[in-house]
Design an enzyme around this catalytic site. Structure first.
Site, PDB file in Angstrom:
ATOM      1  N   HIS A  71     -46.766 -43.278  -6.984  1.00 17.20           N
ATOM      2  CA  HIS A  71     -48.062 -43.745  -7.468  1.00 17.20           C
ATOM      3  C   HIS A  71     -48.955 -42.533  -7.669  1.00 17.20           C
ATOM      4  O   HIS A  71     -49.164 -41.748  -6.747  1.00 17.20           O
ATOM      5  CB  HIS A  71     -48.695 -44.705  -6.460  1.00 17.20           C
ATOM      6  CG  HIS A  71     -48.036 -46.048  -6.428  1.00 17.20           C
ATOM      7  ND1 HIS A  71     -48.349 -47.018  -5.503  1.00 17.20           N
ATOM      8  CD2 HIS A  71     -47.092 -46.590  -7.219  1.00 17.20           C
ATOM      9  CE1 HIS A  71     -47.603 -48.096  -5.719  1.00 17.20           C
ATOM     10  NE2 HIS A  71     -46.837 -47.855  -6.751  1.00 17.20           N
ATOM     11  N   ASP A 119     -44.165 -47.848 -13.128  1.00 15.45           N
ATOM     12  CA  ASP A 119     -44.961 -46.782 -13.778  1.00 15.45           C
ATOM     13  C   ASP A 119     -46.098 -47.345 -14.624  1.00 15.45           C
ATOM     14  O   ASP A 119     -46.495 -46.747 -15.630  1.00 15.45           O
ATOM     15  CB  ASP A 119     -44.071 -45.892 -14.664  1.00 15.45           C
ATOM     16  CG  ASP A 119     -42.988 -45.179 -13.879  1.00 15.45           C
ATOM     17  OD1 ASP A 119     -43.309 -44.612 -12.828  1.00 15.45           O
ATOM     18  OD2 ASP A 119     -41.824 -45.202 -14.309  1.00 15.45           O
TER      19      ASP A 119
END
Length: 425
Positions: free
Chosen positions: A41, A13
């Site tokens: 993503h 992340d």
């Protein structure tokens, strides 16, 4: 020609989607080289806002091939769903290809994963997407690969061979069993929708390298989630480190030109495991946001609020060591714009003594972070596009990262959008 590998420098992340989307402008191919749909993503560009879980971020550049690589475990239903979603926004997906050696993630893998997490005894905070069970079946040679969708008669024989073992495990965990016919029917559908995209991967990649194409390999999650090098057992089931891009694609590591490590200006994590610099919820509210913005700190796959903490430089340096970063991309610098004081972890004490290595997960629970406190810059960085125009204290923050890791910070994200980035020569 260049081969670039982009990987996470923390727990995942970190903002990899944004950097991949930016770098894709100069790429002929973007390859996802490991993982499945357990993470995401986030990409914001002229086509809209997207949370991609399987499709490589290069799909948005016209003429750029997107490749789901051999090291992945792919849920075909999720891939088809994702394709439909981005096609509905006018994105051309005709250049998406799938390695015939990639593993098919089956419905029963998800059922087994969910049952294990619900049991509570062996759960480690997975996303319950079946990733670990698909990789386990690969290791014990019970998995189906996408090449099997090209020979459905053989696929059925394989299913007849493995389903008794699969159903015995499902029954033991209190899950419903699956018939061979049920899974085979799905396989026939997957073959009809995805069959034309399946290619032989080693020649596909090596021929592109030999043609002098620019290729970007994108990893999922980050170094601290690597199954061998991360915070075991609170890790993913594959290797999200740079070397695995070459291993899984089948090309020599000497052909790698650039390795970009992506990090956040602070630290975040999803799932269980040690987190030395973790803040309490009240302190982390300034980083998290409410969930209304695309870059707020909630998981792209799960929607779970991320665990948040100050920047942990020992973790970033460890990632630089094991990956061999040639440059660093730091995202979300703008999230620090409002802080009077900013803390950075610059070392660990274990049993009262400073250590110069990354300890095991069990010892990482015990470490005491050594902090350096820095003055904040108290001004917005979102509109800045050159390093020289950054506030002096923001430059000091970036220079600390460079000096500690020994790696140049080349890309600086100051917002979620495609153009909200500073690129240094």
């Amino acid at each position: 020609m260049s081969v670039t590998i982009l990987v996470g420098a923390q727990f995942g992340d970190e903002g990899k989607g944004k950097i991949v989307d930016y770098l894709s402008e100069n790429m002929d191919m973007v390859v996802r080289f490991q993982g499945g749909d357990n993470a995401g993503h986030t990409v914001v560009n002229e086509s809209g806002s997207f949370k991609l879980h399987l499709i490589p971020c290069g799909i948005f550049k016209k003429g750029c091939k997107a490749f789901n690589g051999t090291g992945m475990v792919i849920n075909p239903d999720e891939l088809i769903k994702e394709l439909n979603e981005i096609e509905s926004k006018g994105v051309d997906t005709s250049e998406l290809y799938i390695s015939e050696r990639a593993i098919i993630l089956m419905p029963y893998h998800i059922a087994l994963d969910s049952a294990s997490e619900a049991g509570g005894k062996t759960g480690i905070g997975t996303t319950k997407r079946g990733i670990g069970y698909a990789y386990a079946d690969r290791a014990r040679r019970n998995a189906m690969r996408f090449e099997n969708l090209k020979d459905l008669e053989y696929m059925k024989k394989r299913l007849e061979a493995v389903m008794p073992t699969v159903n015995a495990e499902l029954k033991a965990k209190g899950c419903r069993e699956y018939s061979v016919e049920e899974i085979y029917e799905k396989a026939v559908y997957w073959a009809s929708v995805l069959g034309k995209r399946i290619v032989e991967p080693v020649s596909f990649i090596n021929n592109a390298i030999d043609r002098g194409e620019n290729i970007l390999f994108e990893g999922q999650l980050g170094a601290m989630k690597d199954i061998d090098l991360g915070i075991y057992p609170y890790v993913t089931s594959s290797n999200p480190v740079a070397a695995y891009a070459a291993v899984s694609a089948g090309f020599p590591v000497k052909k790698i030109d650039n390795i970009v490590g992506v990090m956040k200006a602070f630290t975040s994590a999803v799932g269980d495991g040690p987190f030395p610099t973790e803040m309490n919820d009240e302190m982390s509210d300034g980083f998290r946001g409410t969930g209304n913005q695309i870059d707020d700190e909630f998981g792209a796959r799960t929607g779970r609020a991320r665990r948040l903490g100050w920047l942990d430089l020992p973790i970033v340096k460890f990632a630089a060591t094991v990956n061999g970063f040639t440059s660093i991309a730091i995202c979300k610098v703008d999230k620090l714009d409002s802080y009077d004081k900013i803390k950075v972890c610059v070392g660990y004490k274990l049993n009262g003594k400073e250590i110069d290595y990354m300890p095991s997960a069990m010892d990482l629970y015990k470490v005491e972070p050594v902090y350096k406190e820095m003055d904040g810059w108290k001004t917005s960085t979102k509109g800045i596009r050159s390093y020289e125009n950054l506030p002096e204290n923001a430059k000091k923050y970036i220079e600390l990262i460079e000096n500690y890791t020994g790696v140049k910070v080349k890309y600086i994200g100051v917002g979620p959008a495609h153009d909200e980035i500073i690129v240094r020569d």
